[in-house]
Design an enzyme around this catalytic site. Structure first.
Site, mmCIF file in Angstrom:
data_model
loop_
_atom_site.group_PDB
_atom_site.id
_atom_site.type_symbol
_atom_site.label_atom_id
_atom_site.label_comp_id
_atom_site.label_asym_id
_atom_site.label_seq_id
_atom_site.Cartn_x
_atom_site.Cartn_y
_atom_site.Cartn_z
ATOM 1 N N ASP A 150 -9.635 -2.911 -13.198
ATOM 2 C CA ASP A 150 -8.373 -2.191 -13.034
ATOM 3 C C ASP A 150 -8.355 -0.948 -13.928
ATOM 4 O O ASP A 150 -8.062 0.168 -13.474
ATOM 5 C CB ASP A 150 -7.230 -3.142 -13.391
ATOM 6 C CG ASP A 150 -5.867 -2.499 -13.276
ATOM 7 O OD1 ASP A 150 -5.513 -2.067 -12.162
ATOM 8 O OD2 ASP A 150 -5.136 -2.451 -14.282
ATOM 9 N N ARG B 210 -2.224 10.527 -0.496
ATOM 10 C CA ARG B 210 -2.007 9.969 -1.843
ATOM 11 C C ARG B 210 -2.995 8.848 -2.173
ATOM 12 O O ARG B 210 -2.928 8.260 -3.239
ATOM 13 C CB ARG B 210 -0.565 9.440 -1.947
ATOM 14 C CG ARG B 210 0.488 10.540 -1.876
ATOM 15 C CD ARG B 210 1.886 9.950 -1.965
ATOM 16 N NE ARG B 210 2.052 9.159 -3.176
ATOM 17 C CZ ARG B 210 3.047 8.260 -3.349
ATOM 18 N NH1 ARG B 210 3.930 8.051 -2.380
ATOM 19 N NH2 ARG B 210 3.147 7.586 -4.461
ATOM 20 N N LYS B 211 -3.888 8.535 -1.225
ATOM 21 C CA LYS B 211 -4.770 7.369 -1.424
ATOM 22 C C LYS B 211 -6.152 7.797 -1.913
ATOM 23 O O LYS B 211 -6.846 8.565 -1.241
ATOM 24 C CB LYS B 211 -4.920 6.592 -0.120
ATOM 25 C CG LYS B 211 -3.611 5.992 0.362
ATOM 26 C CD LYS B 211 -3.826 5.257 1.666
ATOM 27 C CE LYS B 211 -2.668 5.496 2.599
ATOM 28 N NZ LYS B 211 -2.861 4.974 3.936
HETATM 29 C C1 LIG Z 1 2.142 7.419 -15.821
HETATM 30 C C2 LIG Z 1 0.887 7.469 -16.738
HETATM 31 C C3 LIG Z 1 -0.021 6.342 -16.410
HETATM 32 C C4 LIG Z 1 -1.311 6.431 -17.162
HETATM 33 C C5 LIG Z 1 -2.121 5.198 -16.933
HETATM 34 C C6 LIG Z 1 -3.513 5.421 -16.421
HETATM 35 C C7 LIG Z 1 -4.104 4.113 -16.197
HETATM 36 C C8 LIG Z 1 -5.202 3.965 -15.240
HETATM 37 C C9 LIG Z 1 -5.780 2.590 -15.313
HETATM 38 C C10 LIG Z 1 -4.734 1.478 -15.211
HETATM 39 C C11 LIG Z 1 -4.373 1.123 -13.795
HETATM 40 C C12 LIG Z 1 -3.233 0.154 -13.744
HETATM 41 O O1 LIG Z 1 -3.272 -0.902 -14.277
HETATM 42 S S1 LIG Z 1 -1.877 0.637 -12.897
HETATM 43 C C13 LIG Z 1 -0.829 -0.746 -13.077
HETATM 44 C C14 LIG Z 1 -0.907 -1.710 -11.895
HETATM 45 N N1 LIG Z 1 -0.332 -1.099 -10.759
HETATM 46 C C15 LIG Z 1 0.997 -1.036 -10.576
HETATM 47 O O2 LIG Z 1 1.811 -1.552 -11.338
HETATM 48 C C16 LIG Z 1 1.465 -0.309 -9.327
HETATM 49 C C17 LIG Z 1 2.744 -0.902 -8.754
HETATM 50 N N2 LIG Z 1 3.040 -0.288 -7.474
HETATM 51 C C18 LIG Z 1 3.735 0.864 -7.402
HETATM 52 O O3 LIG Z 1 4.213 1.435 -8.421
HETATM 53 C C19 LIG Z 1 3.947 1.447 -6.033
HETATM 54 O O4 LIG Z 1 3.810 0.461 -5.056
HETATM 55 C C20 LIG Z 1 2.989 2.598 -5.732
HETATM 56 C C21 LIG Z 1 3.203 3.787 -6.731
HETATM 57 C C22 LIG Z 1 1.502 2.181 -5.789
HETATM 58 C C23 LIG Z 1 3.266 3.124 -4.305
HETATM 59 O O5 LIG Z 1 4.680 3.280 -4.155
HETATM 60 P P1 LIG Z 1 5.328 4.608 -3.552
HETATM 61 O O6 LIG Z 1 5.144 5.749 -4.496
HETATM 62 O O7 LIG Z 1 6.712 4.232 -3.157
HETATM 63 O O8 LIG Z 1 4.455 4.956 -2.305
HETATM 64 P P2 LIG Z 1 4.348 4.244 -0.878
HETATM 65 O O9 LIG Z 1 5.103 5.104 0.092
HETATM 66 O O10 LIG Z 1 4.684 2.790 -0.934
HETATM 67 O O11 LIG Z 1 2.760 4.349 -0.622
HETATM 68 C C24 LIG Z 1 2.137 5.610 -0.515
HETATM 69 C C25 LIG Z 1 0.965 5.436 0.446
HETATM 70 O O12 LIG Z 1 0.052 4.487 -0.151
HETATM 71 C C26 LIG Z 1 -0.084 3.329 0.678
HETATM 72 N N3 LIG Z 1 -0.094 2.136 -0.179
HETATM 73 C C27 LIG Z 1 0.634 1.897 -1.272
HETATM 74 N N4 LIG Z 1 0.336 0.711 -1.821
HETATM 75 C C28 LIG Z 1 -0.632 0.198 -1.038
HETATM 76 C C29 LIG Z 1 -1.367 -1.018 -1.068
HETATM 77 N N5 LIG Z 1 -1.186 -1.930 -2.019
HETATM 78 N N6 LIG Z 1 -2.280 -1.228 -0.123
HETATM 79 C C30 LIG Z 1 -2.500 -0.305 0.872
HETATM 80 N N7 LIG Z 1 -1.832 0.866 0.947
HETATM 81 C C31 LIG Z 1 -0.906 1.108 0.012
HETATM 82 C C32 LIG Z 1 1.168 3.349 1.577
HETATM 83 O O13 LIG Z 1 0.919 2.692 2.800
HETATM 84 C C33 LIG Z 1 1.364 4.842 1.791
HETATM 85 O O14 LIG Z 1 0.451 5.291 2.753
HETATM 86 P P3 LIG Z 1 0.807 6.453 3.800
HETATM 87 O O15 LIG Z 1 2.051 6.022 4.508
HETATM 88 O O16 LIG Z 1 1.003 7.698 2.939
HETATM 89 O O17 LIG Z 1 -0.405 6.536 4.673
#
Ligand SMILES: CCCCCCCCCCCC(=O)SCCNC(=O)CCNC(=O)[C@H](O)C(C)(C)COP(=O)(O)OP(=O)(O)OC[C@H]1O[C@@H](n2cnc3c(N)ncnc32)[C@H](O)[C@@H]1OP(=O)(O)O
Length: 162
Positions: free
Chosen positions: A89, A134-135
């Site tokens: 991750d 955005r992907k």
């Molecule tokens: C700040 C400093 C940090 C600095 C930190 C830097 C760290 C890097 C390393 C650490 C990484 C982590 O741990 S990050 C932490 C773990 N991850 C999280 O907590 C993320 C939680 N999820 C979210 O916040 C949200 O679901 C998002 C931001 C991912 C997406 O939400 P959104 O912004 O409302 O966008 P949304 O419209 O839903 O999605 C945009 C496009 O992506 C696609 N999409 C979204 N999620 C998915 C999915 N799981 N699987 C497939 N496709 C997906 C949608 O279909 C859409 O496609 P289309 O319709 O456009 O085709």
């Protein structure tokens, strides 16, 4: 009346490990790019959980040397699957940031290929495979020598406004 007892807890740290990179790798300063928040994997460089160091190669791909300490144990003597996933991750998300995409991880698919022995230094390699809208898709693997411990596909989603 019960006596109060002071307990002394001794935490013994594992000895230093060599997290040096390959010739040509340049150390990568993750906090200067993403801030100080990445403490879960890289926050205790001398601790007993993970020890991590990031590098970039001449083609700007991100690599990491990671040591899985005794506190990452899952199966006896081996790393917990969640510990392996945490490394994926962080490292694959960071690879997207290093390539210029401000993201969070939306989906992470990890295949555990071999049990990863504790207190072993392994390498994470990563590749940004594609960026559409955005992907951002990043692939990576954790290996040492010929042994692949895990492979991962990481779908990162850019954060609007970043
Ligand atoms: C700040 C400093 C940090 C600095 C930190 C830097 C760290 C890097 C390393 C650490 C990484 C982590 O741990 S990050 C932490 C773990 N991850 C999280 O907590 C993320 C939680 N999820 C979210 O916040 C949200 O679901 C998002 C931001 C991912 C997406 O939400 P959104 O912004 O409302 O966008 P949304 O419209 O839903 O999605 C945009 C496009 O992506 C696609 N999409 C979204 N999620 C998915 C999915 N799981 N699987 C497939 N496709 C997906 C949608 O279909 C859409 O496609 P289309 O319709 O456009 O085709």
């Amino acid at each position: 009346m019960p006596k109060t007892k002071t307990e002394r807890v001794t935490i013994s740290l594992c000895p230093p490990v060599d997290l040096g990179g390959e010739p040509g790798w340049i150390p990568f300063d993750a906090p200067s790019l993403v801030g100080e928040s990445l403490r879960f994997v890289s926050g205790e460089p001398d601790g007993n959980r993970f020890r991590a160091r990031y590098y970039r190669d001449a083609e700007q791909h991100l690599h990491a040397r990671i040591w899985f300490g005794p506190e990452t144990e899952g199966p006896p003597g081996h790393a917990h699957g969640g510990a392996v996933a945490a490394v994926m991750d962080e490292a694959l998300g960071l690879a997207a940031w290093a390539a210029g995409y401000p993201i969070v991880v939306g989906n992470l698919n990890v295949s555990f290929r071999n049990m990863l022995p504790l207190q072993k230094v392994v390498t994470v390699e990563s590749r940004v495979i594609s960026a559409e809208g955005r992907k951002v898709m990043v692939h990576g693997r954790i290996f040492s020598g010929e042994t692949v411990y895990a492979e991962a596909e990481c779908l990162c989603i850019t954060i609007p406004g970043k």
